[in-house]
Every structure is written in structure tokens, then in C-alpha cells.
Design an enzyme around this catalytic site. Structure first.
Site, PDB file in Angstrom:
ATOM      1  N   SER A   1     -11.315  -9.781  -1.794  1.00  0.00           N
ATOM      2  CA  SER A   1     -11.028  -9.893  -0.358  1.00  0.00           C
ATOM      3  C   SER A   1     -12.153 -10.677   0.321  1.00  0.00           C
ATOM      4  O   SER A   1     -13.224 -10.880  -0.269  1.00  0.00           O
ATOM      5  CB  SER A   1     -10.930  -8.494   0.265  1.00  0.00           C
TER       6      SER A   1
ATOM      7  N   ASP B   1      -7.461 -12.172  -1.786  1.00  0.00           N
ATOM      8  CA  ASP B   1      -6.606 -11.205  -1.092  1.00  0.00           C
ATOM      9  C   ASP B   1      -6.736 -11.409   0.421  1.00  0.00           C
ATOM     10  O   ASP B   1      -7.858 -11.503   0.949  1.00  0.00           O
ATOM     11  CB  ASP B   1      -7.068  -9.792  -1.490  1.00  0.00           C
ATOM     12  N   HIS B   2      -5.618 -11.462   1.125  1.00  0.00           N
ATOM     13  CA  HIS B   2      -5.599 -11.594   2.591  1.00  0.00           C
ATOM     14  C   HIS B   2      -6.505 -12.707   3.108  1.00  0.00           C
ATOM     15  O   HIS B   2      -7.360 -12.482   3.989  1.00  0.00           O
ATOM     16  CB  HIS B   2      -5.989 -10.273   3.274  1.00  0.00           C
TER      17      HIS B   2
ATOM     18  N   GLY C   1      -0.636  -2.204  -0.192  1.00  0.00           N
ATOM     19  CA  GLY C   1      -0.755  -0.796   0.191  1.00  0.00           C
ATOM     20  C   GLY C   1      -0.109   0.146  -0.817  1.00  0.00           C
ATOM     21  O   GLY C   1       0.594   1.076  -0.439  1.00  0.00           O
ATOM     22  N   SER C   2      -0.378  -0.088  -2.116  1.00  0.00           N
ATOM     23  CA  SER C   2       0.337   0.668  -3.161  1.00  0.00           C
ATOM     24  C   SER C   2      -0.475   1.787  -3.793  1.00  0.00           C
ATOM     25  O   SER C   2      -0.074   2.328  -4.831  1.00  0.00           O
ATOM     26  CB  SER C   2       0.800  -0.298  -4.261  1.00  0.00           C
TER      27      SER C   2
HETATM   28  P1  13P Z   1      -4.265   0.204  -0.769  1.00  0.00           P
HETATM   29  O1  13P Z   1      -5.060   0.448   0.457  1.00  0.00           O
HETATM   30  O2  13P Z   1      -3.029   1.054  -0.813  1.00  0.00           O
HETATM   31  O3  13P Z   1      -5.046   0.349  -2.024  1.00  0.00           O
HETATM   32  O4  13P Z   1      -3.732  -1.319  -0.713  1.00  0.00           O
HETATM   33  C1  13P Z   1      -4.553  -2.386  -1.110  1.00  0.00           C
HETATM   34  C2  13P Z   1      -4.002  -3.730  -0.759  1.00  0.00           C
HETATM   35  O5  13P Z   1      -2.859  -3.888  -0.387  1.00  0.00           O
HETATM   36  C3  13P Z   1      -4.899  -4.875  -0.914  1.00  0.00           C
HETATM   37  O6  13P Z   1      -4.328  -6.068  -0.480  1.00  0.00           O
HETATM   38  O1  G3H Z   2      -5.991  -5.050   2.089  1.00  0.00           O
HETATM   39  C1  G3H Z   2      -7.201  -4.857   2.139  1.00  0.00           C
HETATM   40  C2  G3H Z   2      -7.923  -4.490   0.906  1.00  0.00           C
HETATM   41  O2  G3H Z   2      -7.854  -3.117   0.684  1.00  0.00           O
HETATM   42  C3  G3H Z   2      -9.323  -5.036   0.948  1.00  0.00           C
HETATM   43  O3  G3H Z   2     -10.166  -4.243   1.713  1.00  0.00           O
HETATM   44  O4  G3H Z   2     -11.183  -5.944   3.224  1.00  0.00           O
HETATM   45  O5  G3H Z   2     -12.258  -3.694   2.910  1.00  0.00           O
HETATM   46  O6  G3H Z   2     -12.304  -5.403   1.071  1.00  0.00           O
HETATM   47  P1  G3H Z   2     -11.564  -4.857   2.266  1.00  0.00           P
HETATM   48 ZN    ZN Z   3      -3.100  -5.901   1.251  1.00  0.00          ZN
END
Ligand code: 13P
Ligand code: G3H
Ligand code: ZN
Length: 316
Positions: free
Chosen positions: A48, A81-82, A211-212
Site C-alpha cells: 500500500s 494496493d489502492h 476487505g476479505s
Molecule cells: P481487510 O481490512 O479486510 O484485511 O482488507 C484488506 C484490503 O482490502 C486491502 O486492499
Molecule cells: O486497504 C487498505 C489496506 O488494508 C492497507 O492498509 O493503508 O494502512 O497500509 P494501509
Molecule cells: Zn482494499
């Protein structure tokens, strides 16, 4: 061996889901590789923006490359991620990432398409896969707060139009989950009717479930018994439902929170039981093992366990 998420999805689609795990440090990297080798499963490492800032993007890359050299048989994708647009470009240009997520889901549909399209052009020119997001998950997502009651499930027709217009390789869809430890109240859960409708609109197209995490009750209780103060009503996704979701096209399953809970449980219990202790390597070692065990269990639930050699044969 680093492969793209598109390569992994081609093998997995409709049969099993590939676990995508957020990591932030060396202990998580070690546990992640160990667990996947034990399970003989392909996987996705997610970094992330927060992780890249916390550990330094270059340091994270060096850790992953070093751990890979200890487990050369591993097959995985390295995924942002994101990401925002600029971070996607940084990762595309880095030569390390095989996949990026552009998250412009908070923008209008047209703007989300336009931003995703730009990222797709830059990524595909380098053979990198792109995940985009449509719809809004509840909970806290990086620095964007989405009020639970405004969380919107992904519309199947919009999803079809979005994929066609943006050219993305996979789509994160809002199907009832949210980030963090507090996802569901009462009997809420995954919206299978919505997943089915999205698959019908996008047959054969890989869907991503953010969010799994399962937020196991046992972990929450152990953390609280060791001095934590997590909400005892914390509830996550029932991981016995991963298989059903995978058959409906959910090919990537994102898990971060559960890994944090394992870390918190191991360290809280260790320091509760050893108040005199200060050598963090003892709980650190225990965490690597516990996280690897957790990965083995998740790989079985996702159905990805045992597919490593089959994936190798397909990507070689
Ligand atoms: P969780 O918070 O359910 O582990 O989801 C993580 C996620 O979607 C990271 O992109
Ligand atoms: O979707 C978010 C992930 O759980 C990453 O979390 O931004 O705190 O690293 P973070
Ligand atoms: Zn996510």
C-alpha cells in the site's frame, strides 16, 4: 518468479481465488513466502502507499527480492494496493511491480474511466496488469473515509461499461465487504446475488474482493485477554464462502487486517507472559511461524493450495 496478476487470474478464474496479502516488514515477507511454499500456492504481495511510506519502497523491494532468493520456487505478483495515479506511475516505472491498482472509485464514473484508461496505457506498454475499482466499500480506505451508510454496491451494468471503456484487467467490486476489523453487524455478509449479477454482466472477467479478512473471534478474544481493547463484536468475512465466491469470478481476495491480528496476538501474549522480556526476536520468530500457518490455512480456504506447479507449467 514474479508474474502478472493477469497471468495468475488466467489459471485461477472460476476455479479458485488467489490470496493478496498486504505486507509491511521482513517478518511478514518471511511468513508469506514460507506459508505459500508449504501450501504450494501462487500468491500476490500487496504494497500500500502506507507500507511504501512506513518501510520505504526501496527497502520493501530489497526485502522481497532477498526473501525470494531464499524461496526461488515461489510464484507471485507484486501489486500496488489502492494507488493514486502518480503512485501507479512510480510503480510502473520502478521495474519491480507486475501489477498496480488505480483507485479512483471516489471520482465520478467518467473521471474514474479516464484516470484508469491513462494508467492502463502506461502499464500495458510495460506488460503490467491494472486493477481498478468501481463502487464504494464501507469503512476506512487509506485516507478516504466512506460512511458505512453511503457504501454503494457495484452496479453490474456500470461494471460492464466501465471495464469496456477503461481497459482494466480486473475490477474491485463492492459486494458487501469493508476494510478493517468491523465489517458486519448481525447476520450481514457477502451479497452473492450481486456477485452473480456482476459475473453475468462480465463473464470470464476477474473480480477482486477487498476487505476479505475473517477477523476470527478467537484472535479478538486472545488479544483482549492479553490486554487489548478491540471491539468484541468485530466481525469479518466467513472464509468458508471463498470457494463459492471464486466460482462466481472472485479471483483475487485481499487480506490485511487478519495478518495484523496475528501480529498483535503473538506480541501481546508474549509480553504478557514474559513481562521481563525485551528481545523482540523471540516473538518475531513466533510471528513468522504463526503468519506462515495462517497463510497455509487461507490458501486451503481460497482453493489456491496445491496449484503452484500447474501455474509454473502455464507461465513458463
Ligand atoms: P481487510 O481490512 O479486510 O484485511 O482488507 C484488506 C484490503 O482490502 C486491502 O486492499
Ligand atoms: O486497504 C487498505 C489496506 O488494508 C492497507 O492498509 O493503508 O494502512 O497500509 P494501509
Ligand atoms: Zn482494499
Amino acid at each position: 518468479m514474479i508474474v502478472t496478476t493477469a497471468q495468475l487470474f488466467q489459471e485461477a478464474y472460476g476455479r479458485y481465488a488467489v490470496g493478496a496479502y498486504n505486507i509491511n516488514n521482513m517478518e511478514q515477507a518471511l511468513g508469506l513466502f514460507q506459508g505459500h511454499i508449504e501450501a504450494q500456492a501462487p500468491f500476490i504481495i500487496q504494497l500500500s502507499k502506507g507500507a511504501r511510506k512506513y518501510a520505504n519502497a526501496r527497502v520493501l523491494e530489497a526485502i522481497i527480492r532477498a526473501v525470494e532468493s531464499e524461496y526461488p520456487e515461489a510464484i507471485f505478483a507484486v501489486h500496488l494496493d489502492h494507488g493514486d495515479e502518480q503512485t501507479c506511475y512510480d510503480c510502473i516505472d520502478s521495474g519491480f511491480y507486475s501489477s498496480v491498482m488505480i483507485d479512483a472509485s471516489h471520482e465520478t464514473f467518467a473521471e474514474n474511466v479516464a484516470i484508469t484508461r491513462r494508467v492502463v496505457e502506461r502499464a500495458h506498454a510495460k506488460g503490467i496488469s491494472v486493477e481498478s475499482e468501481l463502487g464504494m466499500l464501507g469503512g476506512v480506505e487509506e485516507d478516504i473515509k466512506v460512511d458505512e451508510k453511503h457504501a454503494m454496491l457495484t452496479d453490474p451494468d456500470e461494471a460492464q461499461a466501465f471495464v469496456e471503456a477503461s481497459g482494466c484487467d480486473s475490477l474491485a467490486v463492492a459486494i458487501g465487504t469493508s476494510h478493517g476489523a468491523y465489517k458486519f453487524a448481525g447476520s450481514q455478509g457477502l451479497h452473492f446475488d450481486r456477485i452473480e449479477a456482476i459475473q453475468a454482466a462480465l463473464p470470464g472477467f476477474p473480480l477482486v474482493m477487498h476487505g476479505s479478512s475473517s477477523v476470527p473471534q478467537s484472535e479478538v478474544q486472545r488479544i483482549n485477554a492479553a490486554g487489548g481493547a478491540l471491539n468484541p463484536n468485530a466481525k469479518g468475512v466467513d472464509d468458508s464462502q471463498f470457494g463459492r465466491a471464486a466460482k462466481l469470478g472472485v479471483t483475487k481476495v485481499n487480506i490485511d487486517t487478519d495478518g495484523r491480528l496475528v501480529w498483535t496476538r503473538v506480541h501481546r501474549e508474549f509480553f504478557r507472559d514474559h513481562p521481563e522480556g525485551f528481545d523482540f526476536r523471540t516473538p518475531g520468530k513466533e510471528y513468522v511461524k504463526a503468519y506462515a500457518d495462517f497463510i497455509v490455512d487461507k490458501s486451503r480456504k481460497l482453493g489456491s493450495a496445491g496449484h503452484l506447479e500447474e501455474v509454473r507449467a502455464a507461465v513458463m
